[in-house]
Design an enzyme around this catalytic site. Structure first.
Site, PDB file in Angstrom:
ATOM      1  N   GLY A 275      24.553  46.825  53.362  1.00  0.00           N
ATOM      2  CA  GLY A 275      24.646  45.546  53.888  1.00  0.00           C
ATOM      3  C   GLY A 275      25.661  45.623  52.964  1.00  0.00           C
TER       4      GLY A 275
ATOM      5  N   LYS B  98      32.906  47.262  47.527  1.00  0.00           N
ATOM      6  CA  LYS B  98      31.847  46.497  47.813  1.00  0.00           C
ATOM      7  C   LYS B  98      32.155  44.675  48.273  1.00  0.00           C
ATOM      8  CE  LYS B  98      27.439  46.107  45.033  1.00  0.00           C
ATOM      9  NZ  LYS B  98      25.914  46.704  44.378  1.00  0.00           N
TER      10      LYS B  98
ATOM     11  N   ARG C 171      34.225  50.880  44.026  1.00  0.00           N
ATOM     12  CA  ARG C 171      33.211  51.561  43.784  1.00  0.00           C
ATOM     13  C   ARG C 171      33.806  53.340  43.642  1.00  0.00           C
ATOM     14  NH1 ARG C 171      27.621  49.878  43.943  1.00  0.00           N
ATOM     15  NH2 ARG C 171      27.302  50.829  46.086  1.00  0.00           N
TER      16      ARG C 171
ATOM     17  N   ASP D 123      16.386  52.257  46.369  1.00  0.00           N
ATOM     18  CA  ASP D 123      17.399  52.814  47.049  1.00  0.00           C
ATOM     19  C   ASP D 123      18.835  52.494  45.558  1.00  0.00           C
ATOM     20  OD1 ASP D 123      15.679  49.640  47.171  1.00  0.00           O
ATOM     21  OD2 ASP D 123      18.188  48.799  47.177  1.00  0.00           O
TER      22      ASP D 123
END
Length: 686
Positions: free
Chosen positions: A143, A175, A245, A336
């Site tokens: 998301g 991110k 990341r 997750d």
């Protein structure tokens, strides 16, 4: 230039149909373009995941269910005036990048925030599901994160860096780069405080020797977004920020749950339920790419898939054992957030324990304590069971259950191995070691001892001498005095044992548990109530105790354990061994396994508040310290920026002038390896 001329002469011979003049101009133009491109523009992408796994054909904007696909192509949302907060030299080196060149690149902040797409990059968002706090949540997905692509590792990359990356490609993500089809009601943005925490902790955990995803950079901007920090109805505007990341892959347990049938409790199902061939396709991709030795060894798919699940189980057991041994609490161990490669993944409300408490909860939102420190091993096993369910029938349930039975013994083995190293027990493995470790932790809990600093102090306890008599009581007294500096005061023990539940609410729940058990189970549980009652009992005990009585009790507790520890050390020494050499080896091993510095919440918060005030130097300083957590670093013992006592986030007060004592207590420079200051109790992470 002679070399260049010879090169083009060879090209002319190879392609005789092309004129020398045209070829020379083409080659020189190409060379000029290559020299003008920055190191970020020269990254060699090979985006295999998008070639091997199904990509959503829809480019429809907005949030939607993504069926029959593992990725959706997206376009990151640019930031206004992006700028670097900090970069990690060793993390960027994974990509073959020089940090100083990246910092000097005028387009660096744009490329590493997703504001500008690098040549060869193919932005996409990964689809996955997950069990959140024990309940299946259905489709989740990236998301806020955005896959940029996979960069080929440099040909001369050190083998140890590629140990868990046989594909020799590093997936990079940004991110906080804006909305994706999986953003739900969110905006896909991250702010400075959360980005700094993830950036620093990713690199800190790596330096501790714990498997993890990496963070190459954190970028902030002039773009602002509204956030309610404490969910108390008092939102404020914060700077949008992005973390770069890096990992071999960000595929997680929940990636396989997109194929889950309707859940019996929530009724939700994975968006790709019924696409069994895609589950097999993803499983084949993961095993062939990241577990090639298993792929090559087993021709039978059932045997191969079972071996794969066993290896994931081994890696997960090893990972959580390492977390426990450094006092790290993840905070949100949903399926997750569990890596299929056994890496620490997704840094949110994490925390390193200060005072040792097996019930330590780092996530203020986790009111039930599901993800407490002591619950982490059991939760990891539970998550592995959910992964096994998601892999069926490619992984037969009976074989998966056999593998799951191996988890606890594996975890215990890894945990004891690490703990023996932390205690300097290097020569022998005794069954009683487990009891000694348990007694140590119980003593730490009873005395409110600081987890990190207490372990670091143990190397200073001397080895029992055999060749001449020594005053055992005096040695133990000195050792106990050393450790008492890391123990809690009476006021701290009272604060630590104050129930979080209102006494009236607790009384009501106790009454309900007897009169209406069914209703009680709906709104609470016996474990939570028992924990509150235990705290209440301990609080009463400390209320009836004086500071002197507490110190005497702490001294007795530690003296008892130190005596047993020294007895165990004596058994390490075999006849004829040189005690001096053994002691040197022991201290070296302990200091290499017990960090001097970890990313405590107060250290991170101090750096965040400096950064929110426009000063990024403290973030960079903390990163430098965390990169060598086992070593003393002269000149870097304490921060250069410290929050004002009781100040609101974002406020900064100048350091008092020399000789000005009126504000001396307001800003105290606390070394990074110290117990947390009083104001650290105010920090709330959700």
């Amino acid at each position: 230039m002679a070399f260049v001329g010879a090169r083009f002469a060879r090209l002319y011979i190879t392609y005789p149909g092309v004129s020398r003049r045209c070829l020379s101009h083409a080659g020189m133009d190409d060379m000029g373009i290559n020299l003008s491109r920055s190191s970020l523009e020269r990254l060699e992408f090979d985006n295999v995941a998008l070639k091997k796994l199904p990509v959503d054909p829809s480019s429809e904007p907005g949030v939607r269910q993504v069926q029959g696909a593992c990725f959706s192509r997206v376009q990151p949302t640019p930031l206004q005036n992006p700028e670097f907060v900090a970069v990690s030299d060793p993390a960027l080196l994974l990509l073959g990048l020089d940090a100083q060149q990246v910092l000097k690149d005028p387009l660096g902040p744009e490329y590493l925030s997703g504001s500008k797409v690098m040549p060869g990059s193919e932005p996409a968002a990964h689809c996955y599901c997950g069990h959140q706090f024990g309940q299946f949540a259905g489709q989740l997905g990236d998301g806020a994160a955005c896959y940029l692509g996979e960069v080929k590792a440099p040909v001369d990359q050190r083998p140890e860096l590629l140990r868990d990356n046989p594909a020799r490609r590093w997936e990079i993500q940004v991110k906080g780069a804006g909305p994706t089809p999986f953003s739900r009601q969110a905006d896909g943005r991250k702010v400075l405080r959360s980005s700094i925490r993830e950036f620093l902790c990713s690199e800190a955990v790596f330096a501790l020797g714990v498997p993890t995803t990496r963070a190459g950079a954190v970028v902030t901007s002039d773009t602002r977004i509204m956030r309610d920090i404490f969910y108390d109805g008092n939102p404020r505007m914060e700077r949008c920020s992005v973390v770069l990341r890096i990992a071999p892959s960000f595929i997680r347990f929940g990636s396989f749950e997109i194929f889950k049938r309707a859940d019996e409790f929530t009724g939700r199902q994975g968006p790709s339920y019924g696409h069994d061939e895609l589950r097999t396709q993803m499983l084949d991709y993961v095993i062939e790419t990241f577990y090639p030795e298993i792929h090559e060894k087993y021709l039978n798919h059932t045997e191969r898939n079972t071996a794969f699940f066993r290896e994931v189980t081994v890696r997960t057991a090893r990972l959580v054992a390492q977390w426990q041994c450094v006092g790290f609490c993840h905070g949100v161990l949903n399926t997750d957030n569990m890596s299929i490669l056994g890496l620490t993944l997704d840094y949110g409300p994490f925390g390193f324990m200060d005072r040792f408490d097996p019930d330590f909860i780092c996530n203020a939102s986790d009111t039930s304590g599901r993800y407490s420190y002591q619950a982490q091993p059991a939760i990891c096993r539970w998550n592995l069971a959910r992964l096994a369910e998601a892999l069926a029938p490619d992984l037969p349930p009976d074989l998966a259950e056999q593998v799951l039975e191996e988890f606890l013994p594996l975890y215990n083995s890894f945990y004891l191995k690490h703990m023996r190293q932390k205690l300097g027990l290097l020569k022998k493995e005794e069954p009683e070691d487990e009891i000694l470790i348990t007694q140590l932790l119980q003593t730490m809990h009873n005395t409110g001892a600081d987890f990190t600093n207490t372990f670091r102090s143990l190397s200073q306890i001397s080895w029992p001498k055999q060749e001449k008599a020594e005053d055992e009581s005096e040695v133990i007294a000195q050792a106990a005095k050393l450790i008492l500096h890391q123990c809690a005061s009476l006021e701290e023990m009272k604060t630590a044992n104050k129930p979080s539940m209102d006494p009236r609410e607790l009384a009501m729940l106790l009454s309900m548990a007897q009169s209406n058990p069914g209703l009680f189970q709906m709104i609470s549980d016996r474990k939570t109530v028992a924990r509150q009652l235990e705290k209440l009992s301990r609080l009463k005990e400390f209320t009836d105790t004086t500071e002197e009585e507490l110190r005497a009790k702490q001294t007795d507790d530690w003296s008892c354990w130190i005596h047993k520890y020294r007895q165990r050390l004596a058994r390490e020494c075999e006849s004829g061994a040189d005690i001096k050499d053994l002691q040197i080896e022991r201290v070296r091993a302990m200091n290499n396994n017990n960090p001097r510095v970890v990313l405590r919440n107060y250290i991170a918060q101090n750096a965040i508040e400096a950064a929110e005030n426009g000063d990024f130097s403290e973030v960079r300083r903390v990163l430098q310290v965390l990169e060598k957590p086992f070593s003393e670093q002269e000149g870097l013992e304490q921060p250069v920026w410290v929050r004002r006592g009781g100040a609101n986030p974002g406020e900064r007060e100048e350091m008092p002038e020399e000789g000005d004592t009126s504000r001396a207590e307001a800003r105290v420079l606390i070394p990074y390896d110290s117990k947390p200051p009083i104001w650290a109790n105010e920090i709330c992470v959700t």
